[in-house]
Design an enzyme around this catalytic site. Structure first.
Site, PDB file in Angstrom:
ATOM      1  N   HIS A  73       0.631  -1.238   0.046  1.00  0.00           N
ATOM      2  CA  HIS A  73       0.032   0.126   0.000  1.00  0.00           C
ATOM      3  C   HIS A  73       0.676   1.145   0.039  1.00  0.00           C
ATOM      4  CE1 HIS A  73      -3.390  -2.648   0.222  1.00  0.00           C
ATOM      5  NE2 HIS A  73      -3.417  -2.696   1.538  1.00  0.00           N
ATOM      6  N   HIS A 144      -9.747   1.433   1.206  1.00  0.00           N
ATOM      7  CA  HIS A 144      -9.479   0.283   2.309  1.00  0.00           C
ATOM      8  C   HIS A 144     -10.783   0.350   3.363  1.00  0.00           C
ATOM      9  CE1 HIS A 144      -7.535  -3.106   3.788  1.00  0.00           C
ATOM     10  NE2 HIS A 144      -6.421  -2.970   3.302  1.00  0.00           N
ATOM     11  N   GLU A 281     -11.347  -4.510  -2.058  1.00  0.00           N
ATOM     12  CA  GLU A 281     -10.510  -3.305  -2.755  1.00  0.00           C
ATOM     13  C   GLU A 281     -10.541  -3.605  -4.190  1.00  0.00           C
ATOM     14  OE1 GLU A 281      -6.726  -3.284  -0.023  1.00  0.00           O
ATOM     15  OE2 GLU A 281      -8.016  -4.938   0.686  1.00  0.00           O
TER      16      GLU A 281
END
Length: 317
Positions: A73, A144, A281
Site C-alpha cells: 500500500h 481500504h 478493494e
C-alpha cells in the site's frame, strides 16, 4: 488524514441507521491503531510490490519496505498517513486532493491526485479517482474500508453472504506475492461465483488460505468492457443490508479481516476482533510492475489516470 471513510450510515430492514464501516472518532485513533488502513485512500500503489523494487524503462526503483520483504500500500508513509486538502463541492460531494512529490516512498514523478466521494440519490457511495504525473510512474489507487454489514463492532463477518463475479483468482507465495499466473476458482475454496457464506470454506485445508491466514487474495473479475460493472454483492444477514459493488477495475482484493486482533477499540467503544470486518478493494493486480502478463499500472506524462468504484445499498427483507 489519510483521505479516510470514517462512517457510512445505512438503513437496515427495520429502518434503523447502521454504521457499516470500522473507524475511530479522532485522528489520534487512526494514528495509534494497530491496523493502519481503516477506511483509507490507498496509494501510490495498492497491494504489494515484491521485494520493494520495480524496473521502469530500464531504471530500477527501490521503495519503502513495510510488509516482510515487500512494499504494501505504498510503503511507510503511504497515502493513509498524508493530510489531504478537502473541498466540499456540494451537499453530497467531497473532493480530496494531494500532491505526492517525486521520490516519495521511492516512486518516480510528482503525482497530482484527486479523489471525489459522492453520495448519490440511488443509495450509493461513488469514489472517483484521477491523477497525473510529470514522470513515468506506476499507480494503483483504491479505498481500504473495513465493512461489517451487521454493524461496526457487531461480531464476526463469516455469516455474510458474498458473491464475486470472478472465474479466476491470483495464487500467491508465502509473502502474498503473485506466483505469476491466475488459476481457476471454480469448485475451489475461492469460488464465490454463486453467493456463499464467507465462513463456509474459510477454514479449508488449502495452501493458499494458509498463506493468507484466510482470504487475502486478488480475484480476476469477469470484465465486460471498460465501464462500471457490477462485480460483487454482500448481504449482512442480521440487518438485511445488501451491498452491490461496481467498478472499472480488473481486480478485487478480498480480505477477511484475518489480522484483526481485538487491540483496536473503535468509535462505538467495541474492540475490533478477529474476522469482524471484511475488505473488498477494487484494484489492479498485486505486483503488476514486476508481472508483465498482468494489466499495466504504468502512467506517463500527458496521460490521465482515471477510475471509479461504488458501493450501492438496499435492504433484503
Amino acid at each position: 488524514y489519510g483521505g479516510r471513510l470514517v462512517s457510512l450510515l445505512v438503513p437496515d430492514r427495520k429502518e434503523k441507521m447502521v454504521d457499516v464501516v470500522l473507524g475511530f472518532n479522532s485522528v489520534q485513533g487512526y494514528i495509534d491503531a494497530e491496523e493502519p488502513y481503516f477506511g483509507a485512500t490507498i496509494g501510490r500503489y495498492g497491494n504489494r510490490i515484491a521485494n520493494g523494487k520495480f524496473t521502469l524503462d530500464g531504471q530500477t526503483y527501490s521503495l519503502s519496505v513495510n510488509n516482510g520483504p515487500n512494499t504494501l500500500h505504498g510503503g511507510k508513509g503511504g497515502f493513509q498517513e498524508r493530510v489531504w486538502d478537502a473541498s466540499q463541492i456540494d451537499s453530497s460531494t467531497l473532493q480530496l486532493s494531494y500532491i505526492s512529490k517525486d521520490g516519495e516512498g521511492g516512486f518516480p514523478g510528482n503525482l497530482d491526485v484527486k479523489v471525489v466521494y459522492t453520495l448519490t440519490d440511488d443509495n450509493e457511495l461513488k469514489i472517483d479517482y484521477t491523477a497525473t504525473t510529470d514522470k513515468k510512474t506506476v499507480i494503483n489507487l483504491t479505498n481500504h474500508a473495513f465493512f461489517n454489514l451487521n454493524g461496526e463492532g457487531s461480531g464476526p463477518i463469516t455469516d455474510h453472504i458474498l458473491m464475486v463475479d470472478a472465474d479466476q483468482y491470483t495464487p500467491v507465495n508465502q509473502t502474498l506475492i503473485p506466483l505469476g499466473k491466475n488459476e481457476s476458482a471454480t469448485n475451489t475454496s475461492f469460488d464465490f461465483s454463486t453467493p456463499a457464506e464467507i465462513g463456509k470454506r474459510i477454514n479449508d485445508k488449502n495452501e493458499q488460505l494458509g498463506y493468507g491466514l484466510g482470504y487475502d487474495h486478488n480475484f480476476v473479475l469477469n470484465r465486460k468492457g471498460a465501464g462500471m460493472q457490477l462485480v460483487s454483492t454482500v448481504l449482512g444477514p442480521k440487518t438485511g443490508i445488501f451491498m452491490e459493488i461496481f467498478t472499472k477495475e480488473p481486480g478485487l482484493q478480498f480480505y477477511s479481516g484475518n489480522l484483526l486482533k481485538g487491540k483496536d477499540t473503535g468509535k462505538s467503544g467495541k474492540n475490533y476482533e478477529y474476522r469482524t470486518a471484511f475488505c473488498l478493494e477494487m484494484q489492479h493486480f498485486p505486483d503488476s510492475p514486476n508481472q508483465p502478463a498482468f494489466p499495466s499500472t504504468e502512467l506517463s506524462p500527458g496521460q490521465i489516470y482515471k477510475t471509479s468504484s461504488s458501493y450501492k445499498f438496499s435492504v433484503n427483507k
